[in-house]
Design a protein around this motif. Structure first.
Motif, PDB file in Angstrom:
ATOM      1  N   ARG A 196       0.839  -1.222   0.186  1.00 31.78           N
ATOM      2  CA  ARG A 196       0.012  -0.028   0.008  1.00 31.78           C
ATOM      3  C   ARG A 196       0.957   1.279  -0.135  1.00 31.78           C
ATOM      4  NH1 ARG A 196      -5.250  -0.962   1.226  1.00 31.78           N
ATOM      5  NH2 ARG A 196      -5.924  -3.224   2.120  1.00 31.78           N
ATOM      6  N   ALA A 197       0.269   2.250  -0.645  1.00 32.94           N
ATOM      7  CA  ALA A 197       0.950   3.702  -0.543  1.00 32.94           C
ATOM      8  C   ALA A 197       0.040   4.696  -0.629  1.00 32.94           C
ATOM      9  CB  ALA A 197       2.348   3.544  -1.626  1.00 32.94           C
ATOM     10  N   THR A 198       0.318   5.907  -0.466  1.00 33.22           N
ATOM     11  CA  THR A 198      -0.473   6.987  -0.435  1.00 33.22           C
ATOM     12  C   THR A 198       0.091   7.930  -1.733  1.00 33.22           C
ATOM     13  OG1 THR A 198      -0.766   7.606   1.909  1.00 33.22           O
ATOM     14  CG2 THR A 198      -1.007   9.401   0.373  1.00 33.22           C
ATOM     15  N   TRP A 199      -0.754   7.959  -2.681  1.00 37.73           N
ATOM     16  CA  TRP A 199      -0.419   8.546  -4.141  1.00 37.73           C
ATOM     17  C   TRP A 199      -0.074  10.066  -4.063  1.00 37.73           C
ATOM     18  CZ3 TRP A 199      -3.751  10.824  -8.281  1.00 37.73           C
ATOM     19  CH2 TRP A 199      -2.860  10.993  -9.553  1.00 37.73           C
ATOM     20  N   ASP A 200       1.096  10.219  -4.544  1.00 35.71           N
ATOM     21  CA  ASP A 200       1.551  11.751  -4.355  1.00 35.71           C
ATOM     22  C   ASP A 200       1.019  12.922  -5.270  1.00 35.71           C
ATOM     23  OD1 ASP A 200       2.554  11.334  -6.829  1.00 35.71           O
ATOM     24  OD2 ASP A 200       4.950  11.368  -6.344  1.00 35.71           O
ATOM     25  N   GLY A 201       0.104  12.324  -6.186  1.00 37.42           N
ATOM     26  CA  GLY A 201      -0.534  13.137  -7.000  1.00 37.42           C
ATOM     27  C   GLY A 201      -2.056  13.230  -6.501  1.00 37.42           C
ATOM     28  N   ALA A 202      -2.224  13.053  -5.322  1.00 33.63           N
ATOM     29  CA  ALA A 202      -3.768  13.115  -4.962  1.00 33.63           C
ATOM     30  C   ALA A 202      -4.461  14.389  -4.995  1.00 33.63           C
ATOM     31  CB  ALA A 202      -4.108  12.236  -3.705  1.00 33.63           C
ATOM     32  N   GLY A 203      -3.507  15.394  -4.787  1.00 33.48           N
ATOM     33  CA  GLY A 203      -3.912  16.874  -4.956  1.00 33.48           C
ATOM     34  C   GLY A 203      -5.051  17.028  -5.807  1.00 33.48           C
ATOM     35  N   LEU A 204      -4.997  16.141  -7.052  1.00 41.42           N
ATOM     36  CA  LEU A 204      -5.968  16.922  -7.915  1.00 41.42           C
ATOM     37  C   LEU A 204      -7.422  15.942  -7.729  1.00 41.42           C
ATOM     38  CD1 LEU A 204      -6.304  14.191 -10.362  1.00 41.42           C
ATOM     39  CD2 LEU A 204      -4.071  14.853 -10.789  1.00 41.42           C
ATOM     40  N   PRO A 222     -10.782  15.052  -5.397  1.00 43.03           N
ATOM     41  CA  PRO A 222     -11.692  15.602  -4.245  1.00 43.03           C
ATOM     42  C   PRO A 222     -11.215  15.042  -2.982  1.00 43.03           C
ATOM     43  CG  PRO A 222     -12.949  13.891  -5.541  1.00 43.03           C
ATOM     44  CD  PRO A 222     -11.500  14.170  -6.238  1.00 43.03           C
ATOM     45  N   VAL A 223     -11.421  16.052  -1.913  1.00 40.77           N
ATOM     46  CA  VAL A 223     -10.986  15.676  -0.466  1.00 40.77           C
ATOM     47  C   VAL A 223     -11.727  14.201  -0.015  1.00 40.77           C
ATOM     48  CG1 VAL A 223     -10.464  17.970  -0.124  1.00 40.77           C
ATOM     49  CG2 VAL A 223     -12.712  17.264   0.441  1.00 40.77           C
ATOM     50  N   THR A 224     -12.846  13.963  -0.860  1.00 42.45           N
ATOM     51  CA  THR A 224     -13.539  12.851  -0.264  1.00 42.45           C
ATOM     52  C   THR A 224     -12.817  11.511  -0.852  1.00 42.45           C
ATOM     53  OG1 THR A 224     -14.853  13.049  -2.071  1.00 42.45           O
ATOM     54  CG2 THR A 224     -15.633  13.802  -0.125  1.00 42.45           C
ATOM     55  N   ALA A 225     -12.028  11.778  -1.783  1.00 42.75           N
ATOM     56  CA  ALA A 225     -11.235  10.254  -2.289  1.00 42.75           C
ATOM     57  C   ALA A 225     -10.144   9.605  -1.489  1.00 42.75           C
ATOM     58  CB  ALA A 225     -10.504  10.918  -3.662  1.00 42.75           C
ATOM     59  N   ASP A 226     -10.207   8.376  -1.655  1.00 43.26           N
ATOM     60  CA  ASP A 226      -9.232   7.677  -0.795  1.00 43.26           C
ATOM     61  C   ASP A 226      -7.980   7.910  -1.581  1.00 43.26           C
ATOM     62  OD1 ASP A 226      -7.630   6.036   0.809  1.00 43.26           O
ATOM     63  OD2 ASP A 226      -9.281   4.496   0.864  1.00 43.26           O
ATOM     64  N   PRO A 227      -6.800   8.263  -0.900  1.00 40.96           N
ATOM     65  CA  PRO A 227      -5.672   8.433  -1.665  1.00 40.96           C
ATOM     66  C   PRO A 227      -4.754   7.428  -1.586  1.00 40.96           C
ATOM     67  CG  PRO A 227      -5.354   9.793   0.413  1.00 40.96           C
ATOM     68  CD  PRO A 227      -6.728   9.205   0.336  1.00 40.96           C
ATOM     69  N   VAL A 228      -5.105   6.546  -0.691  1.00 40.68           N
ATOM     70  CA  VAL A 228      -4.374   5.198  -0.531  1.00 40.68           C
ATOM     71  C   VAL A 228      -4.538   4.078  -1.334  1.00 40.68           C
ATOM     72  CG1 VAL A 228      -3.381   3.656   1.350  1.00 40.68           C
ATOM     73  CG2 VAL A 228      -4.085   5.805   2.118  1.00 40.68           C
ATOM     74  N   THR A 235       1.960  -0.824 -11.135  1.00 42.94           N
ATOM     75  CA  THR A 235       1.015   0.194 -11.269  1.00 42.94           C
ATOM     76  C   THR A 235       0.283   0.309  -9.825  1.00 42.94           C
ATOM     77  OG1 THR A 235       0.460  -0.515 -13.703  1.00 42.94           O
ATOM     78  CG2 THR A 235      -1.519   0.419 -12.378  1.00 42.94           C
ATOM     79  N   LEU A 236      -0.089   1.659  -9.724  1.00 44.98           N
ATOM     80  CA  LEU A 236      -0.843   2.047  -8.476  1.00 44.98           C
ATOM     81  C   LEU A 236      -2.184   2.121  -8.557  1.00 44.98           C
ATOM     82  CD1 LEU A 236      -0.502   2.749  -5.472  1.00 44.98           C
ATOM     83  CD2 LEU A 236      -0.486   5.089  -5.960  1.00 44.98           C
ATOM     84  N   TYR A 237      -3.565   1.296  -8.156  1.00 46.69           N
ATOM     85  CA  TYR A 237      -4.482   1.335  -7.965  1.00 46.69           C
ATOM     86  C   TYR A 237      -5.080   1.779  -6.780  1.00 46.69           C
ATOM     87  CZ  TYR A 237      -3.999  -2.225 -11.753  1.00 46.69           C
ATOM     88  OH  TYR A 237      -3.649  -2.888 -12.848  1.00 46.69           O
ATOM     89  N   LEU A 238      -6.084   2.952  -7.213  1.00 48.66           N
ATOM     90  CA  LEU A 238      -6.904   3.524  -6.097  1.00 48.66           C
ATOM     91  C   LEU A 238      -8.160   3.350  -6.067  1.00 48.66           C
ATOM     92  CD1 LEU A 238      -5.736   7.332  -6.094  1.00 48.66           C
ATOM     93  CD2 LEU A 238      -4.799   5.363  -4.624  1.00 48.66           C
ATOM     94  N   PRO A 239      -8.993   3.214  -4.847  1.00 43.76           N
ATOM     95  CA  PRO A 239     -10.419   2.590  -4.815  1.00 43.76           C
ATOM     96  C   PRO A 239     -11.263   3.807  -5.597  1.00 43.76           C
ATOM     97  CG  PRO A 239      -9.431   2.677  -2.470  1.00 43.76           C
ATOM     98  CD  PRO A 239      -8.441   3.490  -3.545  1.00 43.76           C
ATOM     99  N   ASN A 240     -12.223   3.204  -6.364  1.00 43.61           N
ATOM    100  CA  ASN A 240     -12.895   4.064  -7.258  1.00 43.61           C
ATOM    101  C   ASN A 240     -12.542   4.797  -8.422  1.00 43.61           C
ATOM    102  OD1 ASN A 240     -15.272   3.441  -5.372  1.00 43.61           O
ATOM    103  ND2 ASN A 240     -14.568   5.084  -4.185  1.00 43.61           N
ATOM    104  N   LEU A 241     -11.231   4.378  -8.473  1.00 40.38           N
ATOM    105  CA  LEU A 241     -10.478   5.007  -9.699  1.00 40.38           C
ATOM    106  C   LEU A 241      -9.699   4.133 -10.481  1.00 40.38           C
ATOM    107  CD1 LEU A 241      -8.930   8.384  -8.210  1.00 40.38           C
ATOM    108  CD2 LEU A 241     -10.949   8.271  -9.577  1.00 40.38           C
ATOM    109  N   GLY A 242      -9.115   3.262  -9.940  1.00 41.23           N
ATOM    110  CA  GLY A 242      -8.082   2.118 -10.533  1.00 41.23           C
ATOM    111  C   GLY A 242      -6.953   2.821 -10.911  1.00 41.23           C
ATOM    112  N   ARG A 245       0.281   8.535 -16.132  1.00 37.39           N
ATOM    113  CA  ARG A 245      -0.149   9.031 -14.956  1.00 37.39           C
ATOM    114  C   ARG A 245      -1.379   9.706 -14.935  1.00 37.39           C
ATOM    115  NH1 ARG A 245       2.371  10.890 -10.189  1.00 37.39           N
ATOM    116  NH2 ARG A 245       1.874  12.697  -9.328  1.00 37.39           N
ATOM    117  N   LEU A 246      -2.342   9.853 -14.172  1.00 39.50           N
ATOM    118  CA  LEU A 246      -3.643  10.486 -13.967  1.00 39.50           C
ATOM    119  C   LEU A 246      -3.306  12.031 -14.109  1.00 39.50           C
ATOM    120  CD1 LEU A 246      -6.662  10.581 -13.948  1.00 39.50           C
ATOM    121  CD2 LEU A 246      -6.430  10.395 -11.550  1.00 39.50           C
ATOM    122  N   VAL A 247      -3.595  12.859 -14.881  1.00 42.63           N
ATOM    123  CA  VAL A 247      -3.264  14.350 -14.939  1.00 42.63           C
ATOM    124  C   VAL A 247      -4.574  14.945 -14.670  1.00 42.63           C
ATOM    125  CG1 VAL A 247      -1.159  13.866 -15.937  1.00 42.63           C
ATOM    126  CG2 VAL A 247      -3.392  14.295 -17.331  1.00 42.63           C
ATOM    127  N   ALA A 248      -5.693  14.591 -14.956  1.00 42.53           N
ATOM    128  CA  ALA A 248      -6.977  15.532 -14.752  1.00 42.53           C
ATOM    129  C   ALA A 248      -8.341  14.306 -14.206  1.00 42.53           C
ATOM    130  CB  ALA A 248      -7.526  15.968 -16.142  1.00 42.53           C
TER     131      ALA A 248
END
Length: 203
Positions: free
Chosen positions: A132-140, A142-148, A164-171, A188-191
């Motif tokens: 597990r890891a916290t994504w360093d691009g989670a700033g883009l 919403p605050v309700t999203a899980d960054p881990v 590959t890093l997978y986030l809940p509800n985003l993949g 990388r997710l940019v938007a």
């Protein structure tokens, strides 16, 4: 304060533990985009401009279930400057598969039971959960999203390793490739946002 009967003081903690054990397990998280209208854009940071922007990939959730909660089938539109392609995914018990319109499985991105299922093989490529890891691009996001999220390493029979890093509800939000002993980000997710969808006739 009422006094406990003899022996009850020892039984109370056990009863509490038993009650917790009987609670329903937490529903598996969904490691792919599934909310209708959700639109994600990806770029390859290893490419120079303007090639990097020209090759930007957009993924939009076109259709999912009306009922509350994550649906089983998710239809997405994948678009780039080269064209657009519809794709259908099935998510179940944490797993994600690419399927045909008839439900036939074409490939498995994540197996059922993920991330508790930590190792699997798909079409000659071995996959392993790294951690597990916290994504360093989670700033883009919403605050309700899980960054881990969960890092998964793939080892093909030929070619470089990827992580590959997978986030809940985003993949997938970031993929790195091993090049000359270093990990280079190649996707990388940019938007992140929601777009208005055209009217869809539902069955």
């Amino acid at each position: 304060m009422p006094r406990l009967l003899p022996g009850f003081a020892r039984l109370a903690p056990a009863a509490l533990l038993l009650g917790l054990a009987c609670q329903p397990p937490e529903a598996p998280k969904v490691y792919c985009p599934w909310e209708e209208g959700l639109t994600l854009a990806f770029e390859d940071p290893s490419q120079p401009q303007p090639q990097r922007s020209a090759n930007r990939l957009q993924v939009r959730v076109a259709k999912s279930a009306i009922a509350p909660g994550p649906p089983d089938l998710i239809q997405v539109d994948v678009a780039s400057t080269h064209g657009q392609m519809p794709m259908t995914f099935r998510q179940k018990d944490g797993g994600v598969s690419l399927v045909t319109d008839q439900g036939q499985v074409l490939s498995v991105s994540l197996p059922a039971g993920f991330p508790a299922t930590t190792a699997w093989t798909e079409r000659g490529t071995a996959f392993q959960v790294v951690g597990r890891a916290t994504w360093d691009g989670a700033g883009l996001l919403p605050v309700t999203a899980d960054p881990v999220g969960i890092w998964v390493e793939s080892r093909p029979a030929r070619g470089p390793r990827r992580r590959t890093l997978y986030l809940p509800n985003l993949g997938e939000v970031e993929t790195r490739e091993e090049r000359a002993g270093a990990w280079v980000t190649v996707n990388r997710l940019v938007a992140y946002g929601f777009t208005t969808l055209p009217a869809i006739k539902r069955p």
